[in-house]
Design a protein around this motif. Structure first.
Motif, short mmCIF file in Angstrom:
data_model
loop_
_atom_site.label_atom_id
_atom_site.label_comp_id
_atom_site.label_asym_id
_atom_site.label_seq_id
_atom_site.Cartn_x
_atom_site.Cartn_y
_atom_site.Cartn_z
N LEU B 33 0.82 -1.21 0.00
CA LEU B 33 0.00 0.00 0.00
C LEU B 33 0.85 1.26 0.00
O LEU B 33 0.48 2.27 -0.59
CB LEU B 33 -0.94 0.00 1.20
N ALA B 34 2.01 1.20 0.64
CA ALA B 34 2.87 2.38 0.72
C ALA B 34 3.46 2.71 -0.65
O ALA B 34 3.70 3.87 -0.96
CB ALA B 34 3.98 2.16 1.73
N VAL B 35 3.68 1.69 -1.45
CA VAL B 35 4.18 1.91 -2.80
C VAL B 35 3.02 2.33 -3.69
O VAL B 35 2.97 3.44 -4.21
CB VAL B 35 4.84 0.64 -3.35
N SER B 36 2.10 1.45 -3.90
CA SER B 36 0.78 1.68 -4.50
C SER B 36 0.69 2.78 -5.54
O SER B 36 -0.24 3.55 -5.54
CB SER B 36 -0.25 1.94 -3.42
N GLU B 37 1.67 2.89 -6.45
CA GLU B 37 1.51 3.84 -7.56
C GLU B 37 0.31 3.41 -8.40
O GLU B 37 -0.39 4.22 -8.98
CB GLU B 37 2.76 3.85 -8.44
N GLY B 38 0.10 2.12 -8.46
CA GLY B 38 -0.94 1.59 -9.35
C GLY B 38 -2.30 1.49 -8.72
O GLY B 38 -3.22 0.99 -9.32
N HIS B 39 -2.44 1.97 -7.45
CA HIS B 39 -3.73 1.92 -6.77
C HIS B 39 -4.31 0.50 -6.81
O HIS B 39 -5.31 0.25 -7.48
CB HIS B 39 -4.70 2.91 -7.39
N PRO B 40 -3.71 -0.42 -6.07
CA PRO B 40 -4.10 -1.83 -6.15
C PRO B 40 -5.47 -2.11 -5.54
O PRO B 40 -5.95 -1.35 -4.69
CB PRO B 40 -3.02 -2.53 -5.33
N SER B 41 -6.08 -3.19 -6.00
CA SER B 41 -7.33 -3.67 -5.42
C SER B 41 -7.00 -4.68 -4.31
O SER B 41 -5.84 -5.10 -4.17
CB SER B 41 -8.17 -4.36 -6.49
N SER B 83 -15.97 -2.08 -7.80
CA SER B 83 -14.58 -2.37 -7.49
C SER B 83 -14.01 -1.31 -6.56
O SER B 83 -14.41 -0.15 -6.61
CB SER B 83 -13.76 -2.44 -8.78
N ASN B 84 -13.09 -1.72 -5.71
CA ASN B 84 -12.41 -0.80 -4.81
C ASN B 84 -10.92 -0.83 -5.07
O ASN B 84 -10.34 -1.89 -5.23
CB ASN B 84 -12.68 -1.18 -3.34
N ARG B 85 -10.32 0.34 -5.08
CA ARG B 85 -8.88 0.43 -5.24
C ARG B 85 -8.35 1.25 -4.07
O ARG B 85 -9.07 2.06 -3.50
CB ARG B 85 -8.53 1.09 -6.58
N TYR B 86 -7.06 1.04 -3.72
CA TYR B 86 -6.54 1.66 -2.51
C TYR B 86 -5.25 2.44 -2.75
O TYR B 86 -4.44 2.07 -3.59
CB TYR B 86 -6.32 0.59 -1.43
N ASP B 87 -5.09 3.50 -1.98
CA ASP B 87 -3.91 4.33 -2.07
C ASP B 87 -3.38 4.59 -0.66
O ASP B 87 -4.00 5.31 0.11
CB ASP B 87 -4.25 5.66 -2.76
N GLY B 88 -2.27 3.96 -0.34
CA GLY B 88 -1.67 4.16 0.97
C GLY B 88 -0.48 5.09 0.88
O GLY B 88 0.20 5.36 1.87
N ASN B 89 -0.25 5.57 -0.31
CA ASN B 89 0.91 6.42 -0.57
C ASN B 89 0.56 7.88 -0.27
O ASN B 89 1.28 8.56 0.43
CB ASN B 89 1.29 6.23 -2.04
N LYS B 90 -0.57 8.30 -0.80
CA LYS B 90 -1.07 9.64 -0.52
C LYS B 90 -2.49 9.51 0.03
O LYS B 90 -3.45 9.60 -0.74
CB LYS B 90 -1.10 10.49 -1.80
N PRO B 91 -2.64 9.27 1.33
CA PRO B 91 -3.97 8.97 1.87
C PRO B 91 -4.91 10.17 1.96
O PRO B 91 -6.08 9.99 2.22
CB PRO B 91 -3.66 8.39 3.26
#
Lengths: 147, 147
Positions: B33-41, B83-91
């Motif tokens: 999640l901290a990397v998450s450039e791709g906004h993973p599901s 669908s849900n995608r997540y961003d832990g990089n810029k919350p």
DNA sequence: TTTGCTGCAAATAGTTTGCAGAGAC
DNA sequence: GTCTCTGCAAACTATTTGCAGCAAA
């Protein structure tokens, strides 16, 4: 009210044009969506109609919403908590302001959005087709302590 | 990469501060999640981790995301298709530009958003706390026919 | 008369939860 | 050693679908 009837008529005409039949249940759903100042949920629509059509099924509401969405005559607003609300009154994308206390949804007027769309297209090299803009906050009544 | 490790460390520290334990599974989720450039599901995260932890459960991914959301360390992006995608990089909330073909998500820079927020607050008399802005379109690669 | 629509019930998909054992601190 | 976390499986919720009868055009 005249506006709302007009809006319902527009939807009915579009359905006929595309070879769909107008059933009483379908018409009831359309009427609610055409008014839809309050951005009703599927459950809201279902409950309202059950007063007149006790045998109405939830599946019918879902099926009609899918149909109206596919014709571009209703706008679906999905929220993080999984709830969906619908707007058949102004089906083109437009900004919403949502009160997180009383769940009221208001439509603000925002002139700067078109410009922003161009800005984004230029910066990202995307062809922008659509958008979704929601503001979450607390409305004045809820802030006054009525919530 | 240093930034990403830093981001992961920040999340780990916050978890410890709040009395949560750091398990290997949890750490693996945080790193993605901290990397998450791709906004993973959720499914993306699950699949990636299963390579290292064959017994990893989907439930664990869900539970950790709920936890990180509650601490404000991950941003959830729910979409109309469910669908849900997540961003832990810029919350913190920020605009997204989404390609409807390849599902790529890009973060544009938009200076005018703050002004827009003020404009809305003034017009609707809401206290604006949060927002969500997505643009949907087709990215340049997909337009070039690579999609 | 034809074809699409409805109601019911079952199926589905994504997410959440209860429980017992494992593991972080 | 304590208390949270994990994995599994079952539960849950919102939505979708198959089917037979019904009704709009």
């Amino acid at each position: 009210m005249a506006d709302h009837n007009q809006r319902a008529d527009t939807i009915v005409r579009k359905l006929r044009e595309n070879g769909h039949k107008i059933t009483p249940q379908r018409l009831a759903i359309i009427k609610i969506l055409a008014v839809s100042e309050g951005h009703p949920s599927v459950e809201d629509i279902y409950e309202q109609i059950r007063a007149d059509f006790p045998t109405m099924s939830l599946a019918t509401v879902y099926r009609n919403i899918v149909l109206l969405k596919s014709l571009g005559e209703v706008l679906e607003l999905g929220f993080p908590d999984g709830s969906n609300r619908y707007d058949g009154n102004k089906p083109a994308p437009h900004p919403h302001v949502i009160c997180i206390r009383c769940k009221k949804i208001v439509d603000p007027v925002l002139d700067s959005l078109d410009e922003m769309k161009k800005e984004v297209a230029l910066e990202t090299d995307f062809k922008i087709l659509n958008h979704r803009l929601d503001f979450f906050g607390i409305c004045s009544s809820c802030m006054a302590g009525k919530g």
